[in-house]
Design an enzyme around this catalytic site. Structure first.
Site, short mmCIF file in Angstrom:
data_model
loop_
_atom_site.label_atom_id
_atom_site.label_comp_id
_atom_site.label_asym_id
_atom_site.label_seq_id
_atom_site.Cartn_x
_atom_site.Cartn_y
_atom_site.Cartn_z
N ASP A 37 0.83 -1.23 -0.20
CA ASP A 37 -0.09 -0.01 -0.08
C ASP A 37 0.81 1.34 0.09
O ASP A 37 2.22 1.12 0.18
CB ASP A 37 -0.92 0.04 1.16
CG ASP A 37 -2.35 0.70 0.83
OD1 ASP A 37 -2.13 1.94 0.77
OD2 ASP A 37 -3.27 0.24 1.04
N TYR A 156 -13.47 4.93 -14.24
CA TYR A 156 -13.51 3.64 -13.42
C TYR A 156 -14.38 2.57 -13.93
O TYR A 156 -13.77 1.33 -13.66
CB TYR A 156 -14.30 4.19 -12.01
CG TYR A 156 -14.46 3.19 -10.92
CD1 TYR A 156 -13.31 2.87 -10.06
CD2 TYR A 156 -15.54 2.32 -10.73
CE1 TYR A 156 -13.59 1.92 -8.98
CE2 TYR A 156 -15.68 1.19 -9.71
CZ TYR A 156 -14.66 1.09 -8.88
OH TYR A 156 -14.92 0.33 -7.90
P1 NAD Z 1 -10.29 2.20 -0.26
O1 NAD Z 1 -10.02 3.40 -1.05
O2 NAD Z 1 -11.22 2.19 0.97
O3 NAD Z 1 -9.05 1.56 -0.03
C1 NAD Z 1 -7.86 1.17 -1.30
C2 NAD Z 1 -6.94 0.92 -0.80
O4 NAD Z 1 -5.92 0.90 -1.88
C3 NAD Z 1 -6.27 2.29 0.14
O5 NAD Z 1 -5.28 1.62 1.15
C4 NAD Z 1 -5.13 2.77 -0.60
O6 NAD Z 1 -4.13 3.55 -0.10
C5 NAD Z 1 -4.75 1.66 -1.56
N1 NAD Z 1 -4.23 2.34 -2.84
C6 NAD Z 1 -4.91 3.09 -3.84
N2 NAD Z 1 -4.16 3.51 -4.97
C7 NAD Z 1 -2.86 2.74 -4.53
C8 NAD Z 1 -1.72 2.65 -5.43
N3 NAD Z 1 -1.47 3.44 -6.65
N4 NAD Z 1 -0.63 1.95 -4.81
C9 NAD Z 1 -0.89 1.12 -3.60
N5 NAD Z 1 -2.18 1.28 -3.03
C10 NAD Z 1 -2.95 1.80 -3.59
O7 NAD Z 1 -11.17 1.20 -1.43
P2 NAD Z 1 -12.14 0.20 -1.16
O8 NAD Z 1 -13.34 0.43 -1.22
O9 NAD Z 1 -11.70 -0.70 -0.05
O10 NAD Z 1 -11.78 -0.74 -2.47
C11 NAD Z 1 -10.99 -1.80 -2.78
C12 NAD Z 1 -11.31 -2.41 -4.11
O11 NAD Z 1 -12.57 -2.72 -4.45
C13 NAD Z 1 -11.06 -1.33 -5.33
O12 NAD Z 1 -10.21 -1.95 -6.41
C14 NAD Z 1 -12.43 -0.73 -5.69
O13 NAD Z 1 -12.39 -0.40 -6.91
C15 NAD Z 1 -13.16 -2.24 -5.34
N6 NAD Z 1 -14.59 -1.96 -5.27
C16 NAD Z 1 -15.06 -1.27 -3.90
C17 NAD Z 1 -16.35 -1.20 -4.00
C18 NAD Z 1 -16.84 -0.25 -2.96
O14 NAD Z 1 -18.13 -0.17 -2.70
N7 NAD Z 1 -16.14 -0.02 -1.57
C19 NAD Z 1 -17.11 -1.76 -4.87
C20 NAD Z 1 -16.90 -2.44 -6.00
C21 NAD Z 1 -15.62 -2.33 -6.13
#
Ligand code: NAD
Length: 257
Positions: A37, A156
């Site tokens: 991360d 996205y």
């Molecule tokens: P979040 O933003 O809460 O957490 C994402 C994590 O990824 C963070 O710790 C961030 O620091 C890390 N990160 C971001 N960019 C980075 C990079 N360039 N290098 C290293 N680390 C990086 O997101 P989330 O909601 O936990 O989502 C996780 C995954 O699930 C994502 O791929 C998101 O698209 C997918 N997703 C989430 C949802 C939702 O509703 N939360 C729905 C569908 C898909």
């Protein structure tokens, strides 16, 4: 307790949200954890919480959009733990939420760099280790928005559609090596990403906004990170040994309508 006993799992984006829940649940089921991360403080806190419960875990500061950063960290995991059994390509960003004709090239490119190229780099550097072991499970976080459209966040949606098909392509490439590759498609899950998305959309009362979002899900509420983490545990474990190239939808019924 031991659904993934002894497996060495890399979780990208494991400092917060869904990734953090995946790291916790995989550790509880016997895995050894590597978190990649950019957010070091919550990343170390996640590691401390896992270690406090007796599991092995280590944090790597990684920018997944930077191939050198990914390559160095993957080599570090292999040197530290001796193997790589599972890769959870979870890190992602929401990016700009405005109509296509208002998106700048830089806004478009940043989302693809993290959500698409990041998955490519992590997969690329993990695969040689899995090929040598003739085993592995790669789990890619796509989205309901890799399956259906919605009038928001064009970069996205494009990125999550790409992740869906990258999953199937890699599932075909590496099936002969006994490496399985599957995607997960979450509905809205209550994480910092979704809070940020609601705030960026002008929400002041978060509970009100959460209620409005909940109505899109037939089960009547948004999901929690553990709802996805248990799917990840299943796909990481040998319970799913006959599953590859598959799409696990965990969305409270959002896409069934
Ligand atoms: P979040 O933003 O809460 O957490 C994402 C994590 O990824 C963070 O710790 C961030 O620091 C890390 N990160 C971001 N960019 C980075 C990079 N360039 N290098 C290293 N680390 C990086 O997101 P989330 O909601 O936990 O989502 C996780 C995954 O699930 C994502 O791929 C998101 O698209 C997918 N997703 C989430 C949802 C939702 O509703 N939360 C729905 C569908 C898909």
């Amino acid at each position: 307790m031991n659904r993934v006993k002894g497996k060495i799992c890399i979780i990208t984006g494991g400092s917060l949200g869904i990734g953090r829940a995946c790291a916790q649940r995989l550790a509880e089921e016997g895995a050894r954890i590597a978190i990649f991360d950019l957010l070091d403080e919550p990343g170390h806190a996640a590691i401390d919480a896992i270690q406090a419960r007796g599991a092995q875990a280590r944090y790597w500061h990684v920018e997944i959009a930077d191939e050198r950063s990914v390559a160095a960290a993957v080599a570090g995991v292999a040197a530290h733990f001796g193997a790589i059994d599972v890769l959870v390509n979870n890190a992602g960003i929401a990016g700009a939420n405005k109509p296509t004709h208002e998106i700048t090239e830089a806004e478009w490119d940043r989302v693809q760099a993290v959500n698409v190229k990041g998955v490519f780099f992590c997969t690329k550097h993990v695969i040689p280790h899995m090929k040598r072991a003739r085993a592995g499970s790669i789990i890619n976080l796509s989205s309901i928005y890799g399956l259906v459209g919605a009038p928001d966040s064009p970069p996205y949606h494009a990125s999550k559609g790409a992740v869906r098909l990258m999953t199937k392509t890699d599932a075909m490439f590496y099936a002969a090596d006994a490496i399985r590759v599957n995607s997960i498609h979450p509905g809205f899950i209550w994480t910092p990403m979704v809070v940020g998305y609601l705030r960026a959309g002008g929400a002041v009362d978060l509970e009100l906004a959460r209620g409005a979002l909940s109505k899109h899900h037939p089960l009547g509420h948004v999901g929690e990170p553990d709802d996805i983490a248990w799917g990840v545990v299943y796909l990481a474990s040998d319970e799913s040994r006959f599953i590859t190239g598959s799409e696990l939808i965990i969305d409270g019924g959002y896409t069934a309508q």
